[in-house]
Design a protein around this motif. Structure first.
Motif, PDB file in Angstrom:
ATOM      1  N   SER A   4       0.792  -1.232   0.000  1.00 25.77           N
ATOM      2  CA  SER A   4       0.000   0.000   0.000  1.00 25.77           C
ATOM      3  C   SER A   4       0.823   1.281   0.000  1.00 25.77           C
ATOM      4  N   LEU A   5       2.140   1.182  -0.076  1.00 28.07           N
ATOM      5  CA  LEU A   5       2.981   2.378   0.009  1.00 28.07           C
ATOM      6  C   LEU A   5       2.697   3.351  -1.127  1.00 28.07           C
ATOM      7  N   ARG A   6       2.652   4.634  -0.782  1.00 28.20           N
ATOM      8  CA  ARG A   6       2.550   5.714  -1.763  1.00 28.20           C
ATOM      9  C   ARG A   6       3.776   6.598  -1.570  1.00 28.20           C
ATOM     10  N   ILE A   7       4.601   6.655  -2.591  1.00 29.80           N
ATOM     11  CA  ILE A   7       5.870   7.378  -2.457  1.00 29.80           C
ATOM     12  C   ILE A   7       5.920   8.546  -3.426  1.00 29.80           C
ATOM     13  N   THR A   8       6.200   9.712  -2.883  1.00 29.90           N
ATOM     14  CA  THR A   8       6.491  10.890  -3.700  1.00 29.90           C
ATOM     15  C   THR A   8       7.973  11.173  -3.527  1.00 29.90           C
ATOM     16  N   ALA A   9       8.730  11.154  -4.617  1.00 32.04           N
ATOM     17  CA  ALA A   9      10.181  11.282  -4.502  1.00 32.04           C
ATOM     18  C   ALA A   9      10.735  12.315  -5.469  1.00 32.04           C
ATOM     19  N   ALA A  10      11.729  13.060  -4.986  1.00 33.18           N
ATOM     20  CA  ALA A  10      12.392  14.047  -5.829  1.00 33.18           C
ATOM     21  C   ALA A  10      13.371  13.378  -6.779  1.00 33.18           C
ATOM     22  N   GLU A  11      13.797  12.171  -6.467  1.00 33.67           N
ATOM     23  CA  GLU A  11      14.720  11.434  -7.319  1.00 33.67           C
ATOM     24  C   GLU A  11      14.441   9.942  -7.161  1.00 33.67           C
ATOM     25  N   THR A  12      14.761   9.166  -8.157  1.00 36.13           N
ATOM     26  CA  THR A  12      14.484   7.731  -8.141  1.00 36.13           C
ATOM     27  C   THR A  12      15.640   6.979  -7.500  1.00 36.13           C
ATOM     28  N   ASP A  13      15.347   6.241  -6.441  1.00 36.95           N
ATOM     29  CA  ASP A  13      16.343   5.405  -5.785  1.00 36.95           C
ATOM     30  C   ASP A  13      15.653   4.141  -5.287  1.00 36.95           C
ATOM     31  N   PRO A  14      15.857   3.020  -5.978  1.00 37.09           N
ATOM     32  CA  PRO A  14      15.184   1.771  -5.593  1.00 37.09           C
ATOM     33  C   PRO A  14      15.447   1.360  -4.153  1.00 37.09           C
ATOM     34  N   GLN A  15      16.589   1.772  -3.571  1.00 35.61           N
ATOM     35  CA  GLN A  15      16.906   1.355  -2.206  1.00 35.61           C
ATOM     36  C   GLN A  15      15.945   1.954  -1.188  1.00 35.61           C
ATOM     37  N   LEU A  16      15.202   2.991  -1.601  1.00 31.77           N
ATOM     38  CA  LEU A  16      14.207   3.562  -0.705  1.00 31.77           C
ATOM     39  C   LEU A  16      13.178   2.509  -0.305  1.00 31.77           C
ATOM     40  N   LEU A  17      12.916   1.583  -1.217  1.00 29.11           N
ATOM     41  CA  LEU A  17      11.908   0.546  -0.967  1.00 29.11           C
ATOM     42  C   LEU A  17      12.397  -0.524   0.012  1.00 29.11           C
ATOM     43  N   THR A  18      13.696  -0.583   0.247  1.00 30.53           N
ATOM     44  CA  THR A  18      14.239  -1.650   1.087  1.00 30.53           C
ATOM     45  C   THR A  18      14.222  -1.311   2.574  1.00 30.53           C
ATOM     46  N   LEU A  19      13.880  -0.081   2.934  1.00 29.34           N
ATOM     47  CA  LEU A  19      13.845   0.299   4.342  1.00 29.34           C
ATOM     48  C   LEU A  19      12.611  -0.305   5.018  1.00 29.34           C
ATOM     49  N   PRO A  20      12.648  -0.533   6.328  1.00 27.19           N
ATOM     50  CA  PRO A  20      11.564  -1.253   7.032  1.00 27.19           C
ATOM     51  C   PRO A  20      10.327  -0.382   7.285  1.00 27.19           C
ATOM     52  N   TRP A  21       9.624  -0.025   6.213  1.00 33.29           N
ATOM     53  CA  TRP A  21       8.499   0.889   6.341  1.00 33.29           C
ATOM     54  C   TRP A  21       7.312   0.281   7.085  1.00 33.29           C
ATOM     55  N   SER A  22       7.251  -1.029   7.232  1.00 33.39           N
ATOM     56  CA  SER A  22       6.143  -1.655   7.963  1.00 33.39           C
ATOM     57  C   SER A  22       6.398  -1.676   9.465  1.00 33.39           C
ATOM     58  N   THR A  23       7.512  -1.078   9.897  1.00 40.26           N
ATOM     59  CA  THR A  23       7.852  -1.014  11.322  1.00 40.26           C
ATOM     60  C   THR A  23       7.779   0.436  11.789  1.00 40.26           C
ATOM     61  N   PRO A  24       7.142   0.716  12.921  1.00 31.58           N
ATOM     62  CA  PRO A  24       7.142   2.084  13.446  1.00 31.58           C
ATOM     63  C   PRO A  24       8.575   2.591  13.600  1.00 31.58           C
ATOM     64  N   LEU A  25       8.787   3.855  13.343  1.00 29.73           N
ATOM     65  CA  LEU A  25      10.148   4.407  13.314  1.00 29.73           C
ATOM     66  C   LEU A  25      10.881   4.185  14.637  1.00 29.73           C
ATOM     67  N   GLU A  26      10.173   4.306  15.753  1.00 25.86           N
ATOM     68  CA  GLU A  26      10.828   4.136  17.056  1.00 25.86           C
ATOM     69  C   GLU A  26      11.284   2.701  17.283  1.00 25.86           C
ATOM     70  N   ALA A  27      10.760   1.750  16.468  1.00 25.06           N
ATOM     71  CA  ALA A  27      11.123   0.339  16.637  1.00 25.06           C
ATOM     72  C   ALA A  27      12.040  -0.159  15.524  1.00 25.06           C
ATOM     73  N   TRP A  28      12.573   0.751  14.696  1.00 31.01           N
ATOM     74  CA  TRP A  28      13.470   0.299  13.627  1.00 31.01           C
ATOM     75  C   TRP A  28      14.668  -0.424  14.223  1.00 31.01           C
ATOM     76  N   PRO A  29      15.093  -1.519  13.589  1.00 32.05           N
ATOM     77  CA  PRO A  29      16.239  -2.280  14.116  1.00 32.05           C
ATOM     78  C   PRO A  29      17.540  -1.504  13.989  1.00 32.05           C
ATOM     79  N   ALA A  30      18.483  -1.862  14.831  1.00 34.88           N
ATOM     80  CA  ALA A  30      19.775  -1.178  14.824  1.00 34.88           C
ATOM     81  C   ALA A  30      20.451  -1.273  13.462  1.00 34.88           C
ATOM     82  N   SER A  31      20.184  -2.367  12.734  1.00 33.21           N
ATOM     83  CA  SER A  31      20.808  -2.558  11.423  1.00 33.21           C
ATOM     84  C   SER A  31      20.342  -1.509  10.405  1.00 33.21           C
TER      85      SER A  31
END
Length: 425
Positions: A4-31
């Motif tokens: 369901s992600l909706r992304i508005t981006a100033a530049e195209t970078d596929p790695q943006l999709l690899t971040l843990p967006w299904s996890t609340p920011l405060e619970a992002w893993p140390a990695s």
């Protein structure tokens, strides 16, 4: 990756999709987190890596994220110092289907720090004053393009070193408003009052934790009002003089150039049958010295750094016998014989300490210190060795370097008269 992600981006970078967006920011893993100093924020903010660079991720509402994203884009087009927008990520959901807040992604500003990270033990009065002066200049530049900030503070600003001073960059634009017709005096005064109140509160908080040294928080906060009004007046006040004193027009232009501004448009009117002349700058642009340096050398640096490097370039031109008509040739020689050899001489493992322009400025300062101490000329090779061993090596890294360090690359110290042009004097 959630569907369901909706992304508005100033530049195209596929790695943006690899971040843990299904996890609340405060619970992002140390990695997924890069540990960097950050200022105080009403939102959860995390730093992460994307394609070998560092990004800042802030959770907020969909509407606020989109609004700030658009505002940062507008400010960038106006050439205002601010962080660079990357993307808005909305439509986030947790693994169990719970909706998550949208995220605003911005690029981390290399060699920048929040004000709390600019001192190790205690904030000294001169450092506090320089920070406030930098913020006053930023506020003038923002108001000059019709931007009402609405939340002026040290916490909403990043600072980069600028030849002994600081350059300020806007970080948080979510409360800002752009007014095409410019700001009213009341809007400017309200921003200024907010700045004074917030700065006093921030410094009082540091004082309560024993992190200031001989600093009067209220007096320092009052300083932004004086600095702002002085600079705003120099840029916009009308000046009237006798028609026999037309040289004052040139004087006004030079004053603004010295302050780091160019005049693109000026209103000039005669009064009383031409016996009196009134002038008032209409359109002013910051970055006078930076534009001149980038035109001559291609170096894109902060304004005070540009001023310092241009002074050195002018000195180089005089000592090499180049005329003013040969400025571009002298600039090329200065770049290859003075600036670049110093930068190349810095070992790889020390290059994250400071920006190249700031290193060059500090080398010049260190040389002056050694020569004052010895009352004699000091070869550049010795200056560099002393600076790297006694100053630069003990600084903390102020850039963000991702990935493992490669082998150390150390260029030989420049020693020949051809490179060290100051030894010719």
């Amino acid at each position: 990756m959630p569907d369901s992600l909706r992304i508005t981006a100033a530049e195209t970078d596929p790695q943006l999709l690899t971040l843990p967006w299904s996890t609340p920011l405060e619970a992002w893993p140390a990695s997924a987190i890069v540990k960097l100093p950050k200022g105080i924020s009403r939102h959860i903010v995390r730093f992460s890596e994307m394609s070998g660079r560092v990004i800042a991720v802030k959770e907020t509402t969909d509407a606020m994220a989109q609004r700030e994203y658009e505002m940062l884009g507008a400010l960038a087009k106006l050439d205002v110092p601010c962080v660079k927008r990357v993307a808005v990520v909305a439509g986030r959901t947790a693994q169990d289907g719970t909706p998550l807040r949208a995220a605003l992604v911005t690029a981390h500003l290399s060699f920048s720090m929040p004000y709390r990270a600019l001192f190790t033990h205690a904030l000294r009065p001169e450092t506090a004053t320089r920070l406030v002066d930098a913020l006053a200049l930023l506020l003038v530049r923002l108001h000059n393009v019709g931007f009402y900030w609405g939340d002026v503070s040290l916490s909403n600003t990043l600072f980069r070193r600028d030849a002994g001073s600081f350059a300020a960059y806007l970080v948080d634009a979510e409360t800002g408003e752009l007014h095409e017709g410019g700001l009213s005096e009341g809007q400017r005064d309200h921003d200024l009052d907010l700045a004074r109140t917030n700065i006093a509160g921030e410094l009082l908080d540091l004082a309560a934790h024993g992190r200031v040294e001989g600093v009067d928080p209220v007096a320092v906060a009052d300083g932004i009002v004086a600095a702002y009004r002085s600079l705003w007046g120099a840029l916009h006040d009308e000046q009237t003089f006798s028609s026999r004193e037309a040289w004052r027009i040139t004087e006004r232009v030079r004053l603004l150039n010295d302050l780091g501004f160019d005049i693109d448009e000026m209103s000039i009117e005669t009064e009383g049958g031409g016996s009196r002349v009134s002038i008032q700058p209409k359109v002013v642009d910051a970055g006078h010295h930076a534009r001149r340096l980038i035109r001559l050398t291609g170096l894109d640096v902060e304004e005070n750094q540009a001023r310092r490097l241009l002074n050195d370039l002018d000195e180089f031109r005089l000592h090499t016998g180049r005329s003013e008509d040969e400025e571009e040739l002298a600039a090329h020689e200065w770049l290859t014989q003075a600036f670049e050899p110093v930068v190349r001489a810095i070992p790889y493992e020390l290059r994250a300490k400071l920006e190249p322009a700031e290193v060059y400025h500090e080398v010049l300062e260190h040389r002056w210190f050694l020569q004052e101490q010895r009352d004699a000329s000091v070869p550049l090779a010795e200056v560099l060795s002393s600076y790297m061993g006694n100053v630069l090596r003990h600084r903390r890294d102020e850039a963000t370097i991702m990935g493992p360090l490669t082998e150390t690359i150390t260029a030989p110290l420049p020693q020949s008269p051809e490179v060290d042009w100051r030894d010719l004097v």
